[in-house]
Design an enzyme around this catalytic site. Structure first.
Site, mmCIF file in Angstrom:
data_model
loop_
_atom_site.group_PDB
_atom_site.id
_atom_site.type_symbol
_atom_site.label_atom_id
_atom_site.label_comp_id
_atom_site.label_asym_id
_atom_site.label_seq_id
_atom_site.Cartn_x
_atom_site.Cartn_y
_atom_site.Cartn_z
ATOM 1 N N ARG A 104 32.306 5.967 82.566
ATOM 2 C CA ARG A 104 32.594 4.357 82.124
ATOM 3 C C ARG A 104 31.400 3.916 83.309
ATOM 4 O O ARG A 104 31.836 4.061 84.492
ATOM 5 C CB ARG A 104 33.792 4.022 82.253
ATOM 6 C CG ARG A 104 33.865 2.236 82.302
ATOM 7 C CD ARG A 104 35.128 1.892 82.018
ATOM 8 N NE ARG A 104 35.431 1.884 80.434
ATOM 9 C CZ ARG A 104 36.466 1.323 79.993
ATOM 10 N NH1 ARG A 104 37.317 0.531 80.819
ATOM 11 N NH2 ARG A 104 36.988 1.242 78.699
ATOM 12 N N HIS A 131 30.563 0.867 73.347
ATOM 13 C CA HIS A 131 31.912 1.586 73.519
ATOM 14 C C HIS A 131 32.114 2.231 72.423
ATOM 15 O O HIS A 131 33.062 1.966 71.519
ATOM 16 C CB HIS A 131 32.748 0.310 73.637
ATOM 17 C CG HIS A 131 34.190 0.612 74.377
ATOM 18 N ND1 HIS A 131 34.328 2.027 74.811
ATOM 19 C CD2 HIS A 131 35.059 -0.101 74.600
ATOM 20 C CE1 HIS A 131 35.612 2.044 75.143
ATOM 21 N NE2 HIS A 131 36.128 0.856 75.239
ATOM 22 N N GLN A 134 35.889 3.712 71.668
ATOM 23 C CA GLN A 134 36.723 2.641 70.881
ATOM 24 C C GLN A 134 36.591 2.676 69.498
ATOM 25 O O GLN A 134 37.544 2.289 68.593
ATOM 26 C CB GLN A 134 36.526 1.139 71.653
ATOM 27 C CG GLN A 134 37.176 0.065 70.958
ATOM 28 C CD GLN A 134 38.791 0.219 71.369
ATOM 29 O OE1 GLN A 134 39.038 0.345 72.605
ATOM 30 N NE2 GLN A 134 39.719 -0.116 70.184
ATOM 31 N N ASP A 226 37.481 -9.486 70.850
ATOM 32 C CA ASP A 226 37.465 -8.903 72.150
ATOM 33 C C ASP A 226 37.330 -10.163 73.155
ATOM 34 O O ASP A 226 37.140 -11.154 73.030
ATOM 35 C CB ASP A 226 36.317 -7.943 72.288
ATOM 36 C CG ASP A 226 36.086 -7.375 73.756
ATOM 37 O OD1 ASP A 226 37.174 -7.225 74.322
ATOM 38 O OD2 ASP A 226 34.902 -6.852 74.204
ATOM 39 N N CYS A 265 40.429 -4.517 70.951
ATOM 40 C CA CYS A 265 40.236 -3.225 71.704
ATOM 41 C C CYS A 265 41.012 -3.343 72.921
ATOM 42 O O CYS A 265 41.512 -2.096 73.488
ATOM 43 C CB CYS A 265 38.880 -3.245 72.106
ATOM 44 S SG CYS A 265 38.105 -4.384 73.014
ATOM 45 N N ARG A 293 43.263 5.918 70.170
ATOM 46 C CA ARG A 293 42.265 6.275 71.120
ATOM 47 C C ARG A 293 42.530 7.733 71.742
ATOM 48 O O ARG A 293 41.703 8.506 71.659
ATOM 49 C CB ARG A 293 42.254 5.456 72.306
ATOM 50 C CG ARG A 293 41.882 4.087 72.398
ATOM 51 C CD ARG A 293 40.465 3.865 72.076
ATOM 52 N NE ARG A 293 39.579 4.545 72.925
ATOM 53 C CZ ARG A 293 39.215 3.718 74.141
ATOM 54 N NH1 ARG A 293 39.563 2.569 74.541
ATOM 55 N NH2 ARG A 293 38.307 4.539 75.179
#
Ligand code: CP
Ligand code: NVA
Length: 310
Positions: A104, A131, A134, A226, A265, A293
């Site tokens: 990340r 991402h 996700q 988000d 998310c 996830r």
């Protein structure tokens, strides 16, 4: 002879069939986790974090343990990377110790460089522009609820950011109709949008960007948002708060489509991108989405690291 490893950097490297297979495996793993208890026995995943995380860190770490392997949490600043060792050299060294690398970080080019030099699969755990992990969980959540993906309508209200980019790729790959509703100046990257639109034409899906919030959720199957200020954009927070006024997902917007579920998310900011009523209401599937996830990433780890044995 060594073959080059398979990576997950944007989701573009996976075909529609492969995404659907991965989601099917995720559903099987969710149903019978014990059956996969030694799928990655003795394997290690290095996890490099240059940004904060709750879900990504914990789900990968728990996922590796449940598959019989091990995950190493590595803070980018504690590595020699933080003192100038190159990304390429880091990739080569880690490849001699571990069977997979999750990262990340900020610039997407860092993940690309890592993958170029890595002899083991590299997984993008979020960059400034993508991402993908996700979105695997999001697709699993939508599929669980509606029993299909193709033809469904997904509306994202907010910033044309990393999550929005990956969602449009995932939606295009699976034949969904994706609408991004954002204020002027917060549109998605033009080349990612173009390539998602091209992909959508092949799968029967579609991708569009609009400005007007009112009416945008009519007919939606899922409404998604988000944060307005992503990690790394903290200096723009006040300006963004102003620019996104009117782009909150609230009860009135959700009422435009009685069948729609609400997705986020996470982490969420109640009172900003989503009202507390929607976030904590019956339509929100955000806790299933967070749980997925774990299952979706276990399917990903098995696919990339167990090399198709499952
Ligand atoms: N959604 C997500 O990636 O959460 P974290 O930042 O907590 O990992
Ligand atoms: N867009 C957000 C997602 C967090 C999971 C960020 O990049 O901070």
């Amino acid at each position: 002879m060594s073959t080059s490893p398979r990576h997950l950097l944007t989701l573009e490297e996976f075909s529609t069939r492969e995404i659907l297979d991965l989601l099917a495996l995720a559903a099987k793993i969710k149903k019978s986790p014990a059956r996969y208890g030694s799928a990655l026995r003795g394997q290690c995943l290095a996890m490099i974090f240059d940004k904060s995380s709750t879900r990504t860190r914990v789900s990968f770490e728990v996922g590796m343990a449940q598959l019989g392997g091990h995950a190493l949490y590595l803070n980018g600043n504690d590595l020699q990377l933080g003192r100038g060792e190159t990304v390429g050299d880091t990739a080569k060294v880690l490849s001699r110790f571990v069977q997979g690398i999750m990262i990340r970080t900020f610039a997407h080019s860092t993940v690309e460089e890592l993958a170029r030099h890595s002899e083991v699969p590299v997984i993008n755990g979020l960059t400034d522009s993508h991402h993908p992990c996700q979105i695997l969980a999001d697709l699993q959540t939508i599929q669980e609820h509606f029993k299909k993906l193709k033809g469904l309508r997904l509306v994202f209200v907010g910033d044309g950011n990393n999550v929005a980019h990956s969602l449009m790729i995932g939606a295009a790959k699976t034949g969904m109709h994706f609408k991004l509703v954002c204020p002027k100046g917060y549109e998605p990257d033009a080349s990612i949008l173009r390539s998602a639109q091209q992909e959508g034409r092949k799968t029967g899906g579609s991708i569009e960007v609009v400005r007007k919030v009112e009416g945008s959720a009519k007919g939606a199957d899922a409404v998604y948002t988000d944060v307005w200020t992503s990690m790394g954009q903290e200096a723009e927070k006040a300006e963004r708060l102003r620019d996104f006024q009117g782009y909150q997902i609230d009860e009135r917007l959700m009422a435009e489509s009685p069948k729609a579920i609400f997705l986020h998310c996470l982490p969420a900011h109640r009172g900003e991108e989503v009202s507390a009523g929607v976030m904590d209401g019956k339509k929100a599937k955000v806790w299933d989405e967070a749980e997925n996830r774990l299952h979706a990433q276990k399917a990903l780890l098995v696919t990339l690291m167990a090399k198709g044995k499952f």
